[in-house]
Design a protein around this motif. Structure first.
Motif, short mmCIF file in Angstrom:
data_model
loop_
_atom_site.label_atom_id
_atom_site.label_comp_id
_atom_site.label_asym_id
_atom_site.label_seq_id
_atom_site.Cartn_x
_atom_site.Cartn_y
_atom_site.Cartn_z
N GLN A 59 0.83 -1.20 0.00
CA GLN A 59 0.00 0.00 0.00
C GLN A 59 0.86 1.26 0.00
N LEU A 60 1.93 1.24 0.79
CA LEU A 60 2.84 2.38 0.84
C LEU A 60 3.49 2.63 -0.51
N MET A 61 3.86 1.55 -1.20
CA MET A 61 4.45 1.68 -2.52
C MET A 61 3.46 2.28 -3.51
N LEU A 62 2.21 1.81 -3.48
CA LEU A 62 1.19 2.31 -4.41
C LEU A 62 0.84 3.76 -4.13
N ILE A 63 0.81 4.12 -2.86
CA ILE A 63 0.57 5.52 -2.50
C ILE A 63 1.71 6.40 -3.04
N ALA A 64 2.95 5.94 -2.85
CA ALA A 64 4.11 6.68 -3.34
C ALA A 64 4.10 6.79 -4.86
N LEU A 65 3.71 5.72 -5.53
CA LEU A 65 3.70 5.68 -6.99
C LEU A 65 2.66 6.63 -7.59
N ALA A 66 1.56 6.83 -6.87
CA ALA A 66 0.44 7.60 -7.40
C ALA A 66 0.81 9.04 -7.75
N GLY A 67 1.60 9.70 -6.88
CA GLY A 67 1.94 11.10 -7.10
C GLY A 67 2.71 11.35 -8.39
N PRO A 68 3.90 10.74 -8.55
CA PRO A 68 4.67 10.96 -9.78
C PRO A 68 3.94 10.50 -11.04
N THR A 69 3.20 9.39 -10.94
CA THR A 69 2.49 8.87 -12.11
C THR A 69 1.42 9.87 -12.57
N PHE A 70 0.65 10.37 -11.62
CA PHE A 70 -0.38 11.36 -11.97
C PHE A 70 0.25 12.62 -12.54
N SER A 71 1.36 13.07 -11.93
CA SER A 71 2.04 14.27 -12.42
C SER A 71 2.50 14.09 -13.87
N LEU A 72 3.02 12.91 -14.19
CA LEU A 72 3.48 12.64 -15.56
C LEU A 72 2.32 12.67 -16.54
N ILE A 73 1.23 11.99 -16.19
CA ILE A 73 0.07 11.90 -17.09
C ILE A 73 -0.53 13.28 -17.34
N ILE A 74 -0.78 14.02 -16.26
CA ILE A 74 -1.40 15.35 -16.41
C ILE A 74 -0.44 16.30 -17.12
N GLY A 75 0.87 16.15 -16.87
CA GLY A 75 1.85 17.01 -17.51
C GLY A 75 1.88 16.81 -19.02
N ILE A 76 1.89 15.56 -19.46
CA ILE A 76 1.90 15.26 -20.90
C ILE A 76 0.62 15.78 -21.55
N LEU A 77 -0.51 15.56 -20.90
CA LEU A 77 -1.80 16.00 -21.44
C LEU A 77 -1.86 17.52 -21.58
N ILE A 78 -1.44 18.23 -20.53
CA ILE A 78 -1.51 19.69 -20.56
C ILE A 78 -0.52 20.27 -21.58
N LEU A 79 0.66 19.69 -21.67
CA LEU A 79 1.63 20.16 -22.67
C LEU A 79 1.10 19.97 -24.08
N PHE A 80 0.48 18.83 -24.34
CA PHE A 80 -0.09 18.57 -25.66
C PHE A 80 -1.16 19.62 -25.98
N ILE A 81 -2.03 19.89 -25.01
CA ILE A 81 -3.10 20.88 -25.21
C ILE A 81 -2.50 22.26 -25.48
N SER A 82 -1.49 22.62 -24.71
CA SER A 82 -0.86 23.93 -24.87
C SER A 82 -0.21 24.09 -26.24
N ILE A 83 0.54 23.08 -26.66
CA ILE A 83 1.32 23.18 -27.90
C ILE A 83 0.44 23.02 -29.13
N LYS A 84 -0.50 22.08 -29.09
CA LYS A 84 -1.26 21.73 -30.28
C LYS A 84 -2.60 22.46 -30.44
N LEU A 85 -3.22 22.84 -29.35
CA LEU A 85 -4.60 23.32 -29.43
C LEU A 85 -4.77 24.81 -29.14
N PHE A 86 -3.74 25.48 -28.63
CA PHE A 86 -3.88 26.89 -28.28
C PHE A 86 -2.97 27.77 -29.14
N LYS A 87 -3.54 28.88 -29.61
CA LYS A 87 -2.73 29.88 -30.27
C LYS A 87 -1.99 30.70 -29.21
#
Length: 251
Positions: A59-87
């Protein structure tokens, strides 16, 4: 230099600080949600989550894993939106910093994993008994990826200037140098107090990653920029104040 001509720098500082704090809150919230899923009665704080019920090693490992994993996913998604979809706009610049900040929350932990065993990725590596030399290799690869990525993203800053007459040296100060300085000092102070010393490592050293973006921006031949930012965004100012209040209330 008037306040009007410094508006690009003021907005950039507000963006850098607000997006950094939001990404930290989201990162810790990911830890919190997994701990809550395991019914560990967690407490959410500004830079850590404390389960009041002792978790198992898995459980401790999964809790620790959740933070960086979520940060990576949301970071990639937001960067894609910024670069590709916004003037080019202040919103595009906001999303750019937001995406970069979230990705750094992941990459930063990958870099310190071999040395900080109680960090997020350190706990994951320890759980899977990843050898030290393998974690060092992963850290080196992460460093190279981080450097290349943030050098590549320098081209996303070429759209903005602080006045009608384009001054590259002034723009690089207002777009990157000032925000980097305020990130290191401001976010480090806002993170106090800390429970463990290495909690300050990301806030002090991770913003230095933007120096690779700055170095490439300096070398680019930019004659002019599309967007002149000559007024401070009240919306951005209010958002930053609210985020700081929320962040400090989590202490």
């Amino acid at each position: 230099m008037t306040l009007k001509n410094n508006s690009l720098g003021m907005n950039s500082i507000l963006i850098a600080i607000s997006t950094s704090l939001i990404s930290i809150i989201l990162h810790e919230s990911a830890h919190y949600l997994i701990a809550e899923y395991f019914n560990l009665n967690p407490e959410l704080h500004h830079n850590y989550v404390r389960p009041l019920i002792e978790p198992s090693e898995k459980q401790l490992m999964l809790i620790a894993l959740a933070g960086p994993t979520f940060s990576l996913i949301i970071g990639i998604l937001i960067l894609f939106i910024s670069i590709k979809l916004f003037k080019p706009s202040l919103m595009k610049l906001f999303l750019l910093w937001f995406g970069m900040s979230n990705i750094l929350n992941f990459l930063g932990y990958m870099l310190i994993a071999p040395f900080i065993k109680d960090g997020d990725t350190g706990r994951v590596f320890n759980y899977f008994k990843i050898p030290f030399f393998i974690s060092i290799i992963i850290a080196v690869i992460t460093f190279l990826i981080t450097k290349k990525l943030f050098q590549y993203l320098s081209k996303e800053f070429i759209f903005y200037k602080n006045a009608e007459l384009f001054d590259k040296k002034e723009c690089q100060k207002q777009l990157l140098i000032f925000p980097i300085i305020f990130l290191i000092i401001g976010v480090s102070l806002l993170n106090l107090p800390i429970t463990v010393w290495f909690s300050l490592l990301p806030t002090v050293f991770v913003p230095m990653t933007y120096l690779s973006t700055l170095r490439v921006y300096k070398k680019m031949e930019i004659i002019d920029a599309e967007i002149t930012i000559n007024k401070i965004s009240i919306t951005l100012l209010i958002l930053t104040i609210l985020v700081i209040i929320i962040f400090r209330n989590l202490i």
